[in-house]
Design a protein around this motif. Sequence first.
Motif, short mmCIF file in Angstrom:
data_model
loop_
_atom_site.label_atom_id
_atom_site.label_comp_id
_atom_site.label_asym_id
_atom_site.label_seq_id
_atom_site.Cartn_x
_atom_site.Cartn_y
_atom_site.Cartn_z
N GLN A 126 76.27 -7.95 -37.17
CA GLN A 126 76.62 -8.22 -38.56
C GLN A 126 78.12 -8.41 -38.72
N SER A 127 78.68 -9.25 -37.82
CA SER A 127 80.07 -9.70 -37.90
C SER A 127 81.10 -8.67 -37.45
N ARG A 128 80.65 -7.51 -36.95
CA ARG A 128 81.59 -6.46 -36.54
C ARG A 128 81.35 -6.04 -35.10
N VAL A 129 82.39 -5.49 -34.47
CA VAL A 129 82.23 -4.89 -33.15
C VAL A 129 81.66 -3.49 -33.33
N VAL A 130 80.51 -3.24 -32.70
CA VAL A 130 79.90 -1.91 -32.79
C VAL A 130 80.03 -1.13 -31.48
N LEU A 131 80.46 -1.82 -30.40
CA LEU A 131 80.65 -1.13 -29.13
C LEU A 131 81.49 -2.00 -28.20
N GLN A 132 82.48 -1.38 -27.55
CA GLN A 132 83.14 -2.00 -26.40
C GLN A 132 83.22 -0.92 -25.33
N SER A 133 82.62 -1.19 -24.17
CA SER A 133 82.52 -0.18 -23.14
C SER A 133 82.42 -0.84 -21.77
N THR A 134 82.78 -0.09 -20.73
CA THR A 134 82.53 -0.58 -19.38
C THR A 134 81.05 -0.39 -19.07
N VAL A 135 80.54 -1.22 -18.18
CA VAL A 135 79.14 -1.11 -17.77
C VAL A 135 78.91 0.22 -17.06
N ASP A 136 79.87 0.65 -16.25
CA ASP A 136 79.74 1.93 -15.54
C ASP A 136 79.63 3.11 -16.50
N ASP A 137 80.42 3.09 -17.57
CA ASP A 137 80.37 4.19 -18.55
C ASP A 137 79.02 4.23 -19.26
N ILE A 138 78.46 3.07 -19.56
CA ILE A 138 77.14 3.03 -20.21
C ILE A 138 76.10 3.66 -19.30
N ARG A 139 76.14 3.31 -18.03
CA ARG A 139 75.15 3.85 -17.10
C ARG A 139 75.33 5.36 -16.90
N GLU A 140 76.59 5.81 -16.82
CA GLU A 140 76.86 7.23 -16.57
C GLU A 140 76.63 8.08 -17.81
N GLU A 141 77.14 7.61 -18.97
CA GLU A 141 77.09 8.42 -20.19
C GLU A 141 75.76 8.30 -20.93
N LYS A 142 75.18 7.11 -20.91
CA LYS A 142 73.93 6.88 -21.63
C LYS A 142 72.71 7.01 -20.73
N GLY A 143 72.92 6.90 -19.43
CA GLY A 143 71.80 6.98 -18.49
C GLY A 143 70.84 5.82 -18.62
N MET A 144 71.37 4.64 -18.98
CA MET A 144 70.52 3.46 -19.13
C MET A 144 71.31 2.21 -18.78
N SER A 145 70.59 1.11 -18.61
CA SER A 145 71.23 -0.17 -18.33
C SER A 145 71.78 -0.76 -19.63
N VAL A 146 72.61 -1.77 -19.49
CA VAL A 146 73.13 -2.47 -20.68
C VAL A 146 71.98 -3.09 -21.46
N ASP A 147 71.02 -3.67 -20.75
CA ASP A 147 69.87 -4.28 -21.41
C ASP A 147 69.08 -3.24 -22.21
N GLU A 148 68.88 -2.06 -21.62
CA GLU A 148 68.14 -0.99 -22.32
C GLU A 148 68.92 -0.51 -23.55
N LEU A 149 70.23 -0.36 -23.40
CA LEU A 149 71.05 0.07 -24.54
C LEU A 149 71.04 -0.97 -25.64
N PHE A 150 71.13 -2.25 -25.27
CA PHE A 150 71.10 -3.33 -26.25
C PHE A 150 69.79 -3.28 -27.05
N ARG A 151 68.69 -3.12 -26.35
CA ARG A 151 67.38 -3.07 -27.02
C ARG A 151 67.29 -1.87 -27.96
N GLU A 152 67.92 -0.77 -27.58
CA GLU A 152 67.89 0.42 -28.44
C GLU A 152 68.76 0.23 -29.67
N VAL A 153 69.95 -0.31 -29.48
CA VAL A 153 70.90 -0.50 -30.60
C VAL A 153 70.37 -1.53 -31.60
N PHE A 154 69.75 -2.59 -31.10
CA PHE A 154 69.37 -3.70 -31.96
C PHE A 154 67.86 -3.82 -32.19
#
Length: 231
Positions: free
Chosen positions: A201-229
């Motif tokens: 919706q026209s705004r940045v809701v996340l900027q992160s390294t791929v490694d941080d997403i995997r380590e902190e969220k315990g999921m892939s970028v694709d999985e996080l994207f599906r969860e967020v959106f």
Amino acid sequence: MPVLECKGLTKRFGRTTALEEVSLTIEPGRIVGLLGPNGSGKTTLIKLANGLLTPDGGYIAVCGAAPGRESHSLVSYLPERTAIPTWMSAKQLMDFYGDFYRDFRRDTAEEMLAHLNIQPRQTVKQMSKGTREKVQLIMVMSRAAKLYLLDEPIGGVDPATRDYILSTIIGNYNPEAAVVISTHLIADVEKVLDEVIFLHQSRVVLQSTVDDIREEKGMSVDELFREVFKC
């Protein structure tokens, strides 16, 4: 110095806000996924960075310069739709890019075209859709640019072509540059990404390294994207 920097960047089309108060920084040597649903502002941001649009508010700079005549020599842009003249041959395309861009590496382009068995005299019109997309990407990636802006570079092509395009991106960009890839096919590009930027919706809701997403969220970028959106 950042390759791309935005602070409070805003762009409107009439009453529609395409980007609102977008702030982000992209450093050299990074491959960044620009991800978000349709209408989130991805293409608008890419066009602003390429100087094809002007902002209504805020700040955007490529290597410290406002997008425009000064930055055009720094940016190599792949539009969402194939934009190379269909009457041109592969040789004529290389001649054109060589005349237009000082940083065009003809030997790199020739090597990649030979790998695809594309004859120099073959015209774009004679090529399949997938081959046209490969050729346009080869021209874009054969420049020694500072910022590569790739809008849906793997959309509408088969999986084998996607693999070729991604390997071309990894193997041919200037290591002092940054690559921004806008795409919906996250699972396909995730393996080449260093960072992701989620637009919604026209705004940045996340900027992160791929490694941080995997380590902190315990999921892939694709999985996080599906969860967020998720709808």
